[in-house]
Design an enzyme around this catalytic site. Sequence first.
Site, short mmCIF file in Angstrom:
data_model
loop_
_atom_site.label_atom_id
_atom_site.label_comp_id
_atom_site.label_asym_id
_atom_site.label_seq_id
_atom_site.Cartn_x
_atom_site.Cartn_y
_atom_site.Cartn_z
N GLU A 35 -7.13 -23.12 11.89
CA GLU A 35 -5.94 -22.28 12.15
C GLU A 35 -4.73 -22.90 11.50
O GLU A 35 -4.48 -24.10 11.65
CB GLU A 35 -5.73 -22.12 13.67
CG GLU A 35 -4.44 -21.43 14.08
CD GLU A 35 -4.24 -20.06 13.45
OE1 GLU A 35 -3.17 -19.85 12.83
OE2 GLU A 35 -5.13 -19.19 13.57
N HIS A 443 -8.56 8.89 46.03
CA HIS A 443 -7.29 9.60 46.25
C HIS A 443 -6.39 8.76 47.15
O HIS A 443 -6.87 8.16 48.09
CB HIS A 443 -7.59 10.94 46.94
CG HIS A 443 -6.35 11.69 47.33
ND1 HIS A 443 -5.61 12.42 46.43
CD2 HIS A 443 -5.70 11.80 48.53
CE1 HIS A 443 -4.58 12.97 47.05
NE2 HIS A 443 -4.62 12.60 48.31
#
Length: 464
Positions: A35, A443
Amino acid sequence: MAAQNFDTIVIGAGPGGYVAAIRAAQLGQKVAIVERENLGGICLNWGCIPTKALLRSAEVFHLMHRAAEFGLKADNLGYDLDAVVKRSRGVAKQLSSGVAHLMKKNKITVVMGSASIPAKGKVRVEGDKGTEDLTAKNIILATGARARELPGLEADGDLVWTYRHALNPPRMPKKLLVIGSGAIGIEFASFFNTLGADVTVVEVMDRVLPVEDAEISAFAKKAFVKQGLKIMEKAMVKQLDRAKGEVTAHIEVGGKLEKQKFDTVISAVGIVGNVEGLGLEELGVKIDRTHVITDEFCRTGVDGLYAIGDIAGAPWLAHKASHEGVMVAELIAGLHAHPVKPESIAGCTYCHPQVASVGYTEAKAKELGYKIKVGRFPFIGNGKAIAMGDAEGMVKVIFEEKTGELLGAHMVGAEVTEMIQGFVIGRQLETTEEDLMHTVFPHPTVSESMHEAVLAAYDRAIHI
């Protein structure tokens, strides 16, 4: 110094690379990852994560202004841009440190520096400590992409910004021009607009969020305009005249050229793959418009060399990169790997309202020759959305008429980026409309609107 030998070397430690490295290590391989900047790549450090942290601050600020609607009192509202940015940088740092910990935990050798591939199976790293040579039978390219810069519209970090400058802004823009209305452009437009900037968005295509379903784009545009965003479609920024503290943009729209002044411009006109300096052409890797050409298993055609994530082309999404990383690591280990299907990858945009989708748009499904059934359900018919004070939204689903296959799902509204995975799983499990109709949704939740949209496709919706 003798070359260090590994089973697999990964170049790039973003969400594609570091995930590939971890999976390869889990499968018993000796792994190195190279990296050049930050572990976690653009996504963790300068992309997905810090932008979400900024947008969360904007969302809270927006809600503070609506306090009275909820029976609450909030006076003398304000923000400290430096503190907002500092929080987002802290979030990014925490996650980047987390990746470093994961590398150590999985015994992955981390080599910091810029990589090139001088020959097959060899990686040369130029770092602070000089040059290191590594060898491996398998190399995975995960070098990602960077902001595309158009001639004449190049960023300078002062008047004209890329996403990087916008994430660490030198000031709060007063009059902001955003070029491009894809996910990056619209997210920044949304953020700065919420904090009080006067924002204009210029989009070259005929609608904002051009990759989304046309109906969802239109719904989102209406919400953006209501919030004060100025949107110019089928428009193009031809040039920017820079002066002290201001930019004059020449915008071509409807065949006419108009000039507008801004103090800040954000360019979000796409990305280009990081393919330079790696020695790819010499190895025989085919590159098309800055992206490496691969097969469905991310193979480049050069033995033992794979390319994943943004460098391997669209969709340019972190989760696609991660899954490709896992797939390639498993392929290398001799496991039965499954290719990642682009049309099964969800896209999420964290503007206000949020936008999320998976599969084909209505236009694409028709273009592919499907006979379709379409269902829609507005949030105004959903109890939870009304209770939350966020009833602006809709769910749209597209089914194949004969088989009931779920071809696509498109949403706009509160928390839809968290809900889309329900349809993603549905598509992965090859669900039909019948399966979804028989599913009991809890719900009160906003997710009930997903159920109702399915019912609506077959004229069975209850609450509209």
